[in-house]
Design a protein around this motif. Sequence first.
Motif, PDB file in Angstrom:
ATOM      1  N   THR A 698      61.481  97.890   9.940  1.00 59.21           N
ATOM      2  CA  THR A 698      60.827  97.243  11.084  1.00 59.21           C
ATOM      3  C   THR A 698      61.554  95.969  11.476  1.00 59.21           C
ATOM      4  OG1 THR A 698      58.686  98.152  10.423  1.00 59.21           O
ATOM      5  CG2 THR A 698      58.652  96.256  11.900  1.00 59.21           C
ATOM      6  N   ALA A 699      61.975  95.193  10.478  1.00 55.36           N
ATOM      7  CA  ALA A 699      62.705  93.947  10.767  1.00 55.36           C
ATOM      8  C   ALA A 699      64.020  94.253  11.489  1.00 55.36           C
ATOM      9  CB  ALA A 699      62.965  93.189   9.468  1.00 55.36           C
ATOM     10  N   ILE A 700      64.726  95.283  11.056  1.00 59.79           N
ATOM     11  CA  ILE A 700      65.979  95.661  11.723  1.00 59.79           C
ATOM     12  C   ILE A 700      65.700  96.085  13.158  1.00 59.79           C
ATOM     13  CG2 ILE A 700      67.823  97.393  11.738  1.00 59.79           C
ATOM     14  CD1 ILE A 700      67.682  97.319   8.640  1.00 59.79           C
ATOM     15  N   SER A 701      64.591  96.774  13.384  1.00 50.58           N
ATOM     16  CA  SER A 701      64.278  97.241  14.739  1.00 50.58           C
ATOM     17  C   SER A 701      64.079  96.090  15.710  1.00 50.58           C
ATOM     18  CB  SER A 701      63.026  98.131  14.719  1.00 50.58           C
ATOM     19  OG  SER A 701      61.845  97.359  14.518  1.00 50.58           O
ATOM     20  N   GLN A 702      63.692  94.925  15.197  1.00 52.06           N
ATOM     21  CA  GLN A 702      63.502  93.780  16.084  1.00 52.06           C
ATOM     22  C   GLN A 702      64.827  93.135  16.471  1.00 52.06           C
ATOM     23  OE1 GLN A 702      59.846  91.319  15.484  1.00 52.06           O
ATOM     24  NE2 GLN A 702      59.901  92.202  13.411  1.00 52.06           N
ATOM     25  N   LEU A 703      65.873  93.364  15.665  1.00 51.25           N
ATOM     26  CA  LEU A 703      67.187  92.817  15.964  1.00 51.25           C
ATOM     27  C   LEU A 703      68.106  93.855  16.606  1.00 51.25           C
ATOM     28  CD1 LEU A 703      67.756  90.815  12.658  1.00 51.25           C
ATOM     29  CD2 LEU A 703      67.567  89.814  14.943  1.00 51.25           C
TER      30      LEU A 703
END
Length: 832
Positions: A698-703
């Motif tokens: 999820t964190a990667i999806s925000q970047l």
Amino acid sequence: MKKLNLILFAFSSGIFATDFNTCYAQQTPAAADPLLKIYREAPPKINDLVHTKLDVRFDYKKRHLYGKEWITLKPHLYPTDTLRLDAKGMDLNNISIVKNGKNIPLKFRYDDSLTVAIQLDKVYRNNESYTIYIDYISKPDELHLKGSAAINSAKGLYFINPDSTVKGKPVQIWTQGEPESSSAWFPTIDKPEQKTTEEISMTVPAKYVTLSNGSLTLQKNNGNGTRTDTWKMDLPLSPYLFMMAVGDFKIYHDHWRDKQVNYYLEPQYAPYAKEIFGMTPELIEFYSKTLGVDFPWNKYSQIVVRDYISGSMENTTATLHGEHVQETHREMIDAYYDFSQVSIAHELFHQWFGDLVTCKSWSNLTMNESFADFSEMLWAEHKYGTDVGSDVNYNAMQTYFGQPDNAAKDLVRFHYDDPGDMFDAVTYQKGGRILNMLRNYLGADAFYKGLNIYLKKNAFKNGEAQQLRLAEEEASGIDLNWFFNEWYFGAGHPILDISYKWDEASKTETVYVAQKQDGQIFKLPMAIDIYSGGKKERQKVWVNDKNDTLNFHVDVKPDLVNVDGDKILLVQKTDNKTLDEYLFQYFNAPLYVDRYEAIEAAKKKQSEKAAQKILLGALHDKYFRLRLRTVRALNMSNEDLHAAALPILDSLAQFDPNTLVRGVAITALGNLKAEGNMALFNKSLGSQSYAVQGAALTAISQLAPEQALVLAKGFERDNKGPLTQAIFAIYAANGGDEHWPFVYNTFSDLGAIAKLNFVQDFSKIAGHVNNPEYVQQGITALKTLAIDNKPLGVGPFINGLLTDIKSQRAKVNDDASVKAADDAIKLINETN
């Protein structure tokens, strides 16, 4: 019975159960409901069950049970020549009296398909027993009886994938009797006040395993591909506790002392049997020693089945669990006394409270479920420590408070619409907290001695709250009428407003306690801890009036006055402490709730230094759930807090011993959208924890949304829980037709309640894929979910999702999908 909670992954989000009733369940019937005016007395006992013998076989294609029954009874006291049995939706082919080995047909009337009135061959007195023979067919799938929010079906007998039409799904049969559904698969007097011994012979395909109450005494191969298993139960139990299960299960054999303890799981989960259920012998030993009554039955088995209609069920000697209990090693990495473990503890305690001593009527369901709810906390504090026990206790309290209608209900109540309505947060969570208060008031030794007296006096019989009162009075020597009148036979709870005043001249600390609730004023024994001059002094007081003023002489102004020092009372409160007092409380008061309250006070005032000290300290709290709560509470837009918290979050994300804390720390860092954290996120994808992987993805999806979409595809073969949720969210935002098969198949394989964790993202994906066939698959799945779970009250919510899909499809001129959504909404409305 342990009710299944809506948020199966609530533990990974740092809270104990969010009860399903809180979220979607139908509201309690209004007071004007005429059914609520009916006094629900314990039914008169005209005939008593003595022994029940069943011989059953199954038609998988028709989903029928073909049964032969020999039921032995005797009049309770008064002579009688009639018998009324509960028998729901059956074909009754023959009802006879057994005389000298011969069946003599009897006249009977069965005009409502719910009960059958039988004319006996003579008048029987209570020193005479008689045996009735019944040849019948049970047709559960043709029986239309409503379930409830807690138990969402009432057909008693369940055929799971009987035609093997769902690829990869096991073929199973299982039963669910509570509250009064056993009479959908065998005629009986289906009331909890009845007790009977039993014998069940099941003829099944020889490749399958069976389980029932008591002991497996005989297995006979029939030479035609079937086998007949005979199970006998020599100690009496109530009809709702009868059970059968049939399917392809692997059995793990464990033991407690010299008794069998067995675990039945689907073959692919068999390697994890000890990891899932291995605490059971220790639990049995702990409960036996605590209660002073050894586990009373000949064996204890636990079985996990598909598509179960609630959480778990305490059938005597044979507990049945829903598939949420069936977890792999990787799932259990993130399981810290999670719902499955809570269910195991809860159902086992029922073997004493509910099975050994059974509530006399559903009005007294507290004598079953409140004790089992209490046991969840009891085991937690014993096995995992006081913080975990207090966490269970506090969150159960909040579940009860979260439903305003609960305040109007007595714990023991004789007016309800349907027995299923008794399975609510009053009976469970409030009742469990009341028992905890009683333990605190009497002291543990006296309290458990009282439970011992109650169990021994009423073993294999029935119990009511007044019998518990008498047992606790006998143990303690203390009159408890006031307590039971307040908490068992009254409604509501105190709502307190607490304020403080220090008088320097007289060295007096005054505590003002006002009860703000309408109606009853409660008597509240409580501890008040005064922290002053580096010492803590405890005062034991009673609050008796609507407004009480309590004065304490103290040498110097207190740093903290901690009302309800044991944090035990079932009260809602406004505690008018200063932030500095909460700061002192966090670092000096010892209990979980003390620290929790300080964190809650601090998160509302994060610009203040005292609040920042609390939050920064709580990031290192000894209990991981408070670390979880604190990470979620942080307002990283505050520059001072951001600067101080960032290195701590980075450390938690990498090194915290708890995977859930690592996951929420990664989530917090991901919300900052800082490119410098990408290496940490990518490294975390290699974790064995689904919670950590899900947070990292999820964190990667925000970047990097496109990168996350590719990564998500790579996790389709191995994902559970938080990682599955992360994949669904990514596909909901940016996925397309190529992702639909995974989404649809994953959603379809989930249990009915588990689907509700994913339903919003599922509906978003269904709305924006290109292929209308996929859209209509999604619409059908949503429609089925709403209709099949009507008792849970999810229809309006799912209709809202369908309306959104309809709007999306109208924009792309997908008329067929628009019509399908309209038809689904209409059918849901008609069904509900």
